[in-house]
Write an enzyme that holds these catalytic residues in place. Structure first.
Site, mmCIF file in Angstrom:
data_model
loop_
_atom_site.group_PDB
_atom_site.id
_atom_site.type_symbol
_atom_site.label_atom_id
_atom_site.label_comp_id
_atom_site.label_asym_id
_atom_site.label_seq_id
_atom_site.Cartn_x
_atom_site.Cartn_y
_atom_site.Cartn_z
ATOM 1 N N ARG A 1 -13.965 14.551 -33.644
ATOM 2 C CA ARG A 1 -13.329 15.695 -32.987
ATOM 3 C C ARG A 1 -13.906 16.943 -33.648
ATOM 4 O O ARG A 1 -13.346 17.504 -34.570
ATOM 5 C CB ARG A 1 -11.808 15.657 -33.135
ATOM 6 C CG ARG A 1 -11.137 14.489 -32.433
ATOM 7 C CD ARG A 1 -10.867 14.675 -30.942
ATOM 8 N NE ARG A 1 -11.997 14.513 -30.064
ATOM 9 C CZ ARG A 1 -11.887 14.208 -28.760
ATOM 10 N NH1 ARG A 1 -10.701 14.011 -28.205
ATOM 11 N NH2 ARG A 1 -12.943 14.112 -28.007
ATOM 12 N N ASP B 1 1.644 19.743 -20.594
ATOM 13 C CA ASP B 1 0.905 18.483 -20.762
ATOM 14 C C ASP B 1 1.718 17.634 -21.742
ATOM 15 O O ASP B 1 1.740 17.903 -22.942
ATOM 16 C CB ASP B 1 -0.502 18.763 -21.301
ATOM 17 C CG ASP B 1 -1.318 17.477 -21.489
ATOM 18 O OD1 ASP B 1 -0.734 16.379 -21.458
ATOM 19 O OD2 ASP B 1 -2.555 17.590 -21.664
ATOM 20 N N PHE C 1 -19.821 13.775 -25.417
ATOM 21 C CA PHE C 1 -19.418 12.891 -26.519
ATOM 22 C C PHE C 1 -19.116 11.474 -26.048
ATOM 23 O O PHE C 1 -19.143 10.535 -26.816
ATOM 24 C CB PHE C 1 -18.204 13.471 -27.262
ATOM 25 C CG PHE C 1 -16.989 13.647 -26.395
ATOM 26 C CD1 PHE C 1 -16.812 14.802 -25.651
ATOM 27 C CD2 PHE C 1 -16.024 12.656 -26.321
ATOM 28 C CE1 PHE C 1 -15.700 14.964 -24.846
ATOM 29 C CE2 PHE C 1 -14.901 12.812 -25.515
ATOM 30 C CZ PHE C 1 -14.751 13.971 -24.772
ATOM 31 N N PHE D 1 -7.590 20.760 -24.322
ATOM 32 C CA PHE D 1 -8.000 19.370 -24.467
ATOM 33 C C PHE D 1 -9.309 19.218 -23.692
ATOM 34 O O PHE D 1 -9.534 19.941 -22.712
ATOM 35 C CB PHE D 1 -6.915 18.418 -23.950
ATOM 36 C CG PHE D 1 -7.290 16.974 -24.168
ATOM 37 C CD1 PHE D 1 -7.340 16.465 -25.454
ATOM 38 C CD2 PHE D 1 -7.636 16.148 -23.114
ATOM 39 C CE1 PHE D 1 -7.727 15.148 -25.678
ATOM 40 C CE2 PHE D 1 -8.025 14.833 -23.332
ATOM 41 C CZ PHE D 1 -8.069 14.327 -24.617
ATOM 42 N N THR D 2 -10.170 18.292 -24.124
ATOM 43 C CA THR D 2 -11.518 18.188 -23.538
ATOM 44 C C THR D 2 -11.488 18.119 -22.007
ATOM 45 O O THR D 2 -12.154 18.904 -21.327
ATOM 46 C CB THR D 2 -12.241 16.936 -24.080
ATOM 47 O OG1 THR D 2 -11.357 15.823 -23.965
ATOM 48 C CG2 THR D 2 -12.651 17.123 -25.520
ATOM 49 N N TYR E 1 0.846 -1.188 0.000
ATOM 50 C CA TYR E 1 0.000 0.000 0.000
ATOM 51 C C TYR E 1 0.884 1.242 0.000
ATOM 52 O O TYR E 1 0.635 2.212 -0.712
ATOM 53 C CB TYR E 1 -0.924 0.012 1.226
ATOM 54 C CG TYR E 1 -1.917 1.149 1.142
ATOM 55 C CD1 TYR E 1 -3.118 0.992 0.471
ATOM 56 C CD2 TYR E 1 -1.625 2.391 1.706
ATOM 57 C CE1 TYR E 1 -4.006 2.031 0.352
ATOM 58 C CE2 TYR E 1 -2.514 3.443 1.586
ATOM 59 C CZ TYR E 1 -3.712 3.261 0.914
ATOM 60 O OH TYR E 1 -4.589 4.307 0.793
ATOM 61 N N LYS F 1 -0.831 7.118 -22.769
ATOM 62 C CA LYS F 1 -0.214 7.477 -24.050
ATOM 63 C C LYS F 1 1.306 7.454 -23.896
ATOM 64 O O LYS F 1 1.975 6.645 -24.518
ATOM 65 C CB LYS F 1 -0.661 8.872 -24.486
ATOM 66 C CG LYS F 1 -2.105 8.920 -24.931
ATOM 67 C CD LYS F 1 -2.955 9.746 -24.009
ATOM 68 C CE LYS F 1 -4.409 9.757 -24.424
ATOM 69 N NZ LYS F 1 -5.014 11.060 -24.298
#
Ligand SMILES: *Cc1c(COP(=O)(O)O)cnc(C)c1O
Length: 482
Positions: free
Chosen positions: A389, A223, A455, A133-134, A81, A266
């Site tokens: 998009r 990012d 979306f 970005f969303t 943990y 990613k």
């Protein structure tokens, strides 16, 4: 430059610098079943089931192929943990690569965004960025802040030869920071700018942004979710960086930023997220939210196996042969489609091949979700699942009206090391056929529309019987072929 391979025939094509050692069986269902599957999914490609999909080009998130080394590392994960040695190994890899002092775990990229926004964004704040970005925009919005995008006009130019469409307009940034003094918690730069077609910025532009921020004492947040692609483009397109190693370029990028965060779904080809920073007080402000939202500081919602795989995946990302596969296959796909007259976003970016839906389906208005209709039609035509998009991915305006997107794109992601060239050629063939029959495709209308990130789970219907007309034409042209 990594070694390139040329061909005796004079042809030019990318080659896989890996071999396939684990496979997953695919099946291709008949077009009539593809129509039914699309209807059952409410014309939303997010709601399709994987067993009806032939080529899953929805995203590169969490579906990149893992290497033998990553899989092996997962067998040696250290369950605890608190104080897991797996996290120590990830910390060493990430800190070594990015050169930062502090690290926090999160279960994925948007969780990192939640923590950063919770720590720094106050109601009324403005967050400048090269593009939104969303999930980023949603988290900043939830904290009462708003996003200002400072891209250059060329970013919206869908056919161009501009190598760095992701660049920020630095004059606009300086002006904004001076007029919004005290109201900007941080500036955000997104590598491999997702929503404008996986387009990169140059190191030179990032350095200018970094200087403008430093001069005014405003933190720069990077990012780095799509950093692998941006690294490839800096190396191949920015003359001053041609002789630098990927590791050196990564460090030069990271040195400009006060906070680096990313989705390891990613970057790293596993499933998780990280936030790195330089400074104790910045770190401490974010730290308090990690046990609240994610989990203890040495796992943050990730399994120890994924933590091991991310550590190896980050190291592998420093290999030019690894990061070239995506952008080179994407370029192949875009070039082949362009040769057939299909409108694609150029130059080809990272992440995926982007079709310009506004041109492809110029007869379908944005209010009928041009890119969403193209996503549905592409699945029907070939069992190829892409991601809308465009206007569907936007949130409505405060007055309830549709916020029409600047661009209507269909993104066909090319997850790293997953597809072979013959599969890419298959996708090109079916999209070419669809383009020749584009007049048969119509628009979409809402059935059920969620308020936030609609979306992902909203459902729609075709405005006419166009899906069946398309299937009948397919039968006429292809006989009983799949
Ligand atoms: C995917 C992505 C995110 C969010 O990451 P998740 O792991 O999907 O939550 C954030 N920023 C960019 C640029 C992304 O591409």
């Amino acid at each position: 430059m990594g070694s390139t391979i040329s061909f005796f025939s004079g042809e030019s094509f990318p080659i896989e610098m890996h071999k396939v050692r684990i496979v997953q069986k695919l099946s291709l269902i008949p077009i009539e079943e593809r129509v039914s599957a699309m209807q059952a999914a409410g014309f939303n490609t997010f709601l399709l089931k994987n067993n009806s999909i032939f080529m899953d080009m929805l995203t590169d998130s969490g579906v990149n192929a893992m290497s033998d080394r990553q899989l092996a590392s997962m067998m040696m994960a250290d369950d605890a943990y608190a104080g897991s040695m797996s996290f120590e190994r990830l910390k060493e890899a990430a800190i070594g690569i990015f050169g930062k002092d502090f690290i926090l775990p999160a279960h994925q990229g948007r969780a990192a965004e939640n923590i950063i926004s919770s720590a720094f964004v106050k109601p009324g704040n403005v967050v400048p960025m090269n593009y939104h970005f969303t999930t980023t925009k949603a988290h900043i919005g939830l904290r009462g802040g708003s996003v200002v995008e400072l891209f250059k006009p060329v970013a919206m130019d869908l056919s161009s030869d501009e190598p760095f469409k992701g660049n920020m307009d630095t004059d606009a940034l300086a002006t904004l920071l001076d007029s919004e003094r005290g109201n900007v918690p941080f500036v955000r730069m997104e590598a491999g700018t997702n929503l404008i077609g996986g387009q990169p910025w140059s190191l030179a532009n990032l350095k200018e942004v970094g200087k403008i921020c430093r001069d005014r004492g405003i933190p720069l947040v990077l990012d780095a979710s799509l950093l692998a692609d941006n690294l490839y483009f800096i190396k191949t397109r920015e003359a001053s960086q041609r002789d630098a190693s990927i590791r050196e370029i990564t460090r030069r990028i990271s040195d400009e930023a006060d906070i680096v965060y990313f989705s390891a779904r990613k970057l790293g080809c596993a499933r998780g997220g990280l936030i790195l920073s330089n400074d104790q007080s910045t770190h401490d402000k974010m730290l308090e939210f990690v046990p609240l939202y994610e989990g203890f500081l040495t796992y943050g919602g990730m399994s120890v196996r994924e933590i091991e795989a991310i550590a190896v995946g980050l190291e592998e990302t420093m290999d030019f042969d690894m990061i070239r596969h995506g952008p080179e296959f994407i370029k192949l796909m875009a070039d082949e489609l362009a040769k057939k007259g299909v409108p694609v976003v150029t130059p080809a970016g990272g992440l995926g091949c982007h079709l310009n839906a506004s041109e492809f389906l110029s007869h379908v208005p944005q209010t009928e979700f041009t890119a969403g209709a193209l996503a549905a039609a592409t699945f029907i035509a070939g069992g190829v699942r892409g991601m809308e998009r465009g206007t569907l991915s936007e949130e409505r305006n405060p007055d309830g009206s549709e916020h029409l997107s600047e661009v209507e794109l269909l993104r066909l992601a090319v997850p790293r090391r997953v597809f072979t060239m013959s599969q890419i050629k298959y996708a090109v063939d079916r999209i070419h056929w669809l383009f020749e029959n584009r007049r048969l495709v119509g628009g979409l209308k809402w059935i059920s529309e969620p308020k936030i990130l609609r979306f992902f789970s909203g459902t729609l219907d075709a405005v006419s019987d166009w899906p069946n007309s398309l299937a009948r034409k397919f039968r006429a042209d292809f006989g009983d072929s799949l």
